[in-house]
Design a protein around this motif. Structure first.
Motif, PDB file in Angstrom:
ATOM      1  N   THR A   1      15.989   9.089  -0.309  1.00  0.00           N
ATOM      2  CA  THR A   1      15.563   9.956  -1.415  1.00  0.00           C
ATOM      3  C   THR A   1      14.396  10.855  -1.021  1.00  0.00           C
ATOM      4  N   ARG A   2      13.820  10.608   0.203  1.00  0.00           N
ATOM      5  CA  ARG A   2      12.657  11.346   0.691  1.00  0.00           C
ATOM      6  C   ARG A   2      11.504  11.276  -0.326  1.00  0.00           C
ATOM      7  N   ARG A   3      11.272  10.071  -0.775  1.00  0.00           N
ATOM      8  CA  ARG A   3      10.232   9.816  -1.769  1.00  0.00           C
ATOM      9  C   ARG A   3       9.167   8.904  -1.139  1.00  0.00           C
ATOM     10  N   LEU A   4       7.927   9.364  -1.149  1.00  0.00           N
ATOM     11  CA  LEU A   4       6.806   8.596  -0.630  1.00  0.00           C
ATOM     12  C   LEU A   4       5.934   8.140  -1.797  1.00  0.00           C
ATOM     13  N   THR A   5       5.724   6.838  -1.890  1.00  0.00           N
ATOM     14  CA  THR A   5       4.891   6.276  -2.955  1.00  0.00           C
ATOM     15  C   THR A   5       3.715   5.552  -2.322  1.00  0.00           C
ATOM     16  N   ILE A   6       2.524   5.862  -2.818  1.00  0.00           N
ATOM     17  CA  ILE A   6       1.297   5.222  -2.336  1.00  0.00           C
ATOM     18  C   ILE A   6       0.636   4.513  -3.502  1.00  0.00           C
ATOM     19  N   SER A   7       0.108   3.322  -3.223  1.00  0.00           N
ATOM     20  CA  SER A   7      -0.479   2.501  -4.279  1.00  0.00           C
ATOM     21  C   SER A   7      -1.614   3.236  -4.983  1.00  0.00           C
ATOM     22  N   SER A   8      -1.527   3.268  -6.295  1.00  0.00           N
ATOM     23  CA  SER A   8      -2.584   3.899  -7.091  1.00  0.00           C
ATOM     24  C   SER A   8      -3.815   3.008  -7.183  1.00  0.00           C
ATOM     25  N   ARG A   9      -3.653   1.731  -6.816  1.00  0.00           N
ATOM     26  CA  ARG A   9      -4.780   0.797  -6.877  1.00  0.00           C
ATOM     27  C   ARG A   9      -5.639   0.838  -5.615  1.00  0.00           C
ATOM     28  N   ALA A  10      -5.098   1.428  -4.561  1.00  0.00           N
ATOM     29  CA  ALA A  10      -5.831   1.470  -3.295  1.00  0.00           C
ATOM     30  C   ALA A  10      -7.053   2.375  -3.411  1.00  0.00           C
TER      31      ALA A  10
ATOM     32  N   LEU B   1       0.805  -1.220   0.000  1.00  0.00           N
ATOM     33  CA  LEU B   1       0.000   0.000   0.000  1.00  0.00           C
ATOM     34  C   LEU B   1       0.837   1.269   0.000  1.00  0.00           C
ATOM     35  N   ARG B   2       2.027   1.209   0.598  1.00  0.00           N
ATOM     36  CA  ARG B   2       2.814   2.423   0.790  1.00  0.00           C
ATOM     37  C   ARG B   2       4.283   2.057   0.896  1.00  0.00           C
ATOM     38  N   HIS B   3       5.141   2.945   0.368  1.00  0.00           N
ATOM     39  CA  HIS B   3       6.595   2.774   0.531  1.00  0.00           C
ATOM     40  C   HIS B   3       7.236   4.150   0.663  1.00  0.00           C
ATOM     41  N   TYR B   4       8.063   4.294   1.706  1.00  0.00           N
ATOM     42  CA  TYR B   4       8.777   5.547   1.910  1.00  0.00           C
ATOM     43  C   TYR B   4      10.271   5.264   1.943  1.00  0.00           C
TER      44      TYR B   4
ATOM     45  N   GLY C   1     -10.207   6.131   0.426  1.00  0.00           N
ATOM     46  CA  GLY C   1     -10.058   6.206   1.873  1.00  0.00           C
ATOM     47  C   GLY C   1      -8.745   5.611   2.349  1.00  0.00           C
ATOM     48  N   THR C   2      -8.325   4.524   1.717  1.00  0.00           N
ATOM     49  CA  THR C   2      -7.059   3.881   2.084  1.00  0.00           C
ATOM     50  C   THR C   2      -5.879   4.770   1.720  1.00  0.00           C
ATOM     51  N   ARG C   3      -5.943   5.428   0.557  1.00  0.00           N
ATOM     52  CA  ARG C   3      -4.842   6.321   0.161  1.00  0.00           C
ATOM     53  C   ARG C   3      -4.721   7.485   1.150  1.00  0.00           C
ATOM     54  N   ARG C   4      -5.845   8.068   1.533  1.00  0.00           N
ATOM     55  CA  ARG C   4      -5.808   9.158   2.515  1.00  0.00           C
ATOM     56  C   ARG C   4      -5.199   8.675   3.831  1.00  0.00           C
ATOM     57  N   PHE C   5      -5.640   7.522   4.260  1.00  0.00           N
ATOM     58  CA  PHE C   5      -5.161   6.988   5.535  1.00  0.00           C
ATOM     59  C   PHE C   5      -3.654   6.734   5.489  1.00  0.00           C
ATOM     60  N   GLN C   6      -3.158   6.139   4.419  1.00  0.00           N
ATOM     61  CA  GLN C   6      -1.730   5.842   4.317  1.00  0.00           C
ATOM     62  C   GLN C   6      -0.896   7.118   4.253  1.00  0.00           C
ATOM     63  N   LEU C   7      -1.415   8.132   3.613  1.00  0.00           N
ATOM     64  CA  LEU C   7      -0.713   9.409   3.547  1.00  0.00           C
ATOM     65  C   LEU C   7      -0.625  10.038   4.935  1.00  0.00           C
ATOM     66  N   LEU C   8      -1.730   9.995   5.673  1.00  0.00           N
ATOM     67  CA  LEU C   8      -1.750  10.564   7.021  1.00  0.00           C
ATOM     68  C   LEU C   8      -0.902   9.740   7.984  1.00  0.00           C
TER      69      LEU C   8
END
Length: 465
Positions: A208-217, A201-204, A220-227
């Motif tokens: 490189t200070r790069r945060l990647t969140i799954s585009s398939r999620a 779902l998420r990789h930080y 609500g899940t994307r918001r939660f993983q970002l927070l």
């Protein structure tokens, strides 16, 4: 049904200590004599209705703090532990367990720790093929169970983290666009945000200070993983201070708890306390409407409802449970008198198990526990969708409920007759007192059995009354 007397000596002492009052000054404000207060604080007398009223009027105390909390949880956990076959003698009466939980909670917790250690050693002996030849077989508490108990005995409400998340959400303005606020904050900290296909779902990447969140999620899940990631990056000092106070016994438990606290911040930022409580009351706790309004999932909303226990601004006391298709409890919390089994699954008579048969629908059920308390229970199936063709779909069912006196405040009570049938449920077959349950899996270990080879009813034995 007789009203249960309220013994809350430990809580009274905590309140007096919090107010920095002597026993004499506290007694004067409550309008009782010093000896009477001393007897109540030592659980030699129950807390009277006049004292409860004085606590509310003099100090603005939310009196529900006196009725539901650690004591009830300890009693339930001790009953379950004492149902273990290792205790061959008759279990102590319920009144004794309540006295131990009220008067000596530290001793009760030590007993539970000892029983948990016994269970772990027993399980390891049952799998000697894993233990033989290893140097690290020393007995240690399960990190997962230790963290679960930390949240369990905190009422699943962490005040400092909850208020920090609410403060963060309030800075998003009247539109409550916490997603944009989080993205802007990450950008200001020099962190690049990307949405792409991921195995998870998420990789930080901290280098490189790069945060990647799954585009398939889902949204609500994307918001939660970002927070969640934002919590680790901006609330680390607060989270570490909370972990220091908890004093976990192993680094693994501390690490698991850190993830739990970051998850807590994410949920509280997505569903900020006062705004969410107001919306819950306005919608009469309609899960679907709340999920749509806050851009969250049904499970996130149901779980958040069970955490609304802020002193002075409490919501309805809910219980919340999530089970998998095998009936195993994977999440549990209760701000009500109902407490879940620490081990094993939920009672099969709950509609939470039937929810798998009716995906997309909310099931409603009136239930009654062996202590005579009645609840309205809501259940629904929730799925974690597959992220690719042939990928597995994770299926769960969630249950949310409250005592029946609050049922009218829930939209799910509409059309139900509270005078109708209440399904007789229990906590665990091992400690359930119901003698004639047709779904009983094992005998209750607190009761004697009668065996008659010439008769066969629902069970191959009779439970002595």
């Amino acid at each position: 049904m007789a009203t249960q007397k309220l013994y809350a000596g430990v809580k009274l002492r905590e309140i007096r200590s919090r107010l920095s009052l002597t026993q004499k000054a506290f007694a004067e404000k409550l309008g009782v004599s010093l000896p009477y207060l001393n007897q109540m604080e030592n659980n030699h007398r129950p807390v009277s209705a006049a004292v409860v009223l004085a606590l509310a009027q003099e100090f603005g105390l939310d009196v529900t703090e006196l009725t539901v909390g650690e004591s009830e949880r300890l009693v339930t956990d001790m009953r379950e532990a004492l149902a273990d076959p290792v205790f061959t003698a008759s279990a102590p009466p319920l009144a004794d367990l309540r006295l131990a939980a009220s008067n000596a909670p530290a001793l009760a917790r030590a007993f539970l720790d000892l029983h948990r250690a016994y269970r772990q050693s027993h399980e390891r002996l049952a799998s000697l093929d894993e233990a033989l030849g290893r140097e690290d077989t020393g007995l240690r508490p399960s990190p997962w169970e230790e963290v679960r108990d930390f949240f369990h005995y905190c009422d699943n409400y962490i005040d400092a983290v909850d208020r920090a998340a609410e403060h963060f959400a309030s800075s998003a303005g009247p539109k409550r666009d916490v997603l944009k606020l989080a993205e802007d904050l990450l950008h200001r900290k020099g962190i690049s945000l990307h949405y792409a296909e991921l195995p998870g779902l998420r990789h930080y990447d901290p280098e490189t200070r790069r945060l990647t969140i799954s585009s398939r999620a889902q949204d609500g899940t994307r918001r939660f993983q970002l927070l969640f990631q934002l919590a680790l990056l901006t609330q680390n000092e607060l989270i570490e201070a909370t972990l220091d106070l908890a004093r976990f016994s192993t680094p693994e438990a501390r690490d698991i708890a850190k993830i739990g606290l970051a998850n807590y911040f994410a949920g509280a930022a997505l569903l900020p306390y006062r705004a969410f409580l107001e919306a819950a009351r306005e919608t009469r706790h309609d899960l679907a409407r709340l999920a749509d309004r806050f851009g969250a999932s049904i499970e996130q909303v149901a779980h958040r409802l069970s955490t609304l226990q802020r002193p002075g601004a409490k919501g309805i006391p809910f219980f919340f449970v999530r089970v998998d298709q095998a009936g195993t409890i994977t999440k549990r919390h209760s701000a009500t008198r109902l407490q879940f089994a620490r081990f094993g699954g939920a009672c099969p008579l709950w509609n939470v198990h039937q929810a798998f048969e009716t995906p997309g629908k909310f099931l409603r059920q009136f239930v009654e526990t062996p202590d005579g308390v009645r609840y309205l229970n809501i259940a629904c199936e929730v799925s974690k969708p597959a992220e690719a063709f042939l990928a597995p779909v994770r299926r769960y069912a969630i249950g949310l409920g409250c005592e029946v006196q609050h049922a009218a405040e829930l939209v799910y009570s509409d059309g139900l007759d509270p005078r109708g049938r209440f399904e007789p449920i229990g906590i665990s077959c091992r400690i359930c007192e119901r003698a004639h349950c047709h779904q009983r899996s094992v005998p209750p270990l607190e009761r004697r059995l009668r065996i008659n080879p010439h008769d066969r009813n629902l069970l191959p034995y009779e439970i002595a009354q």
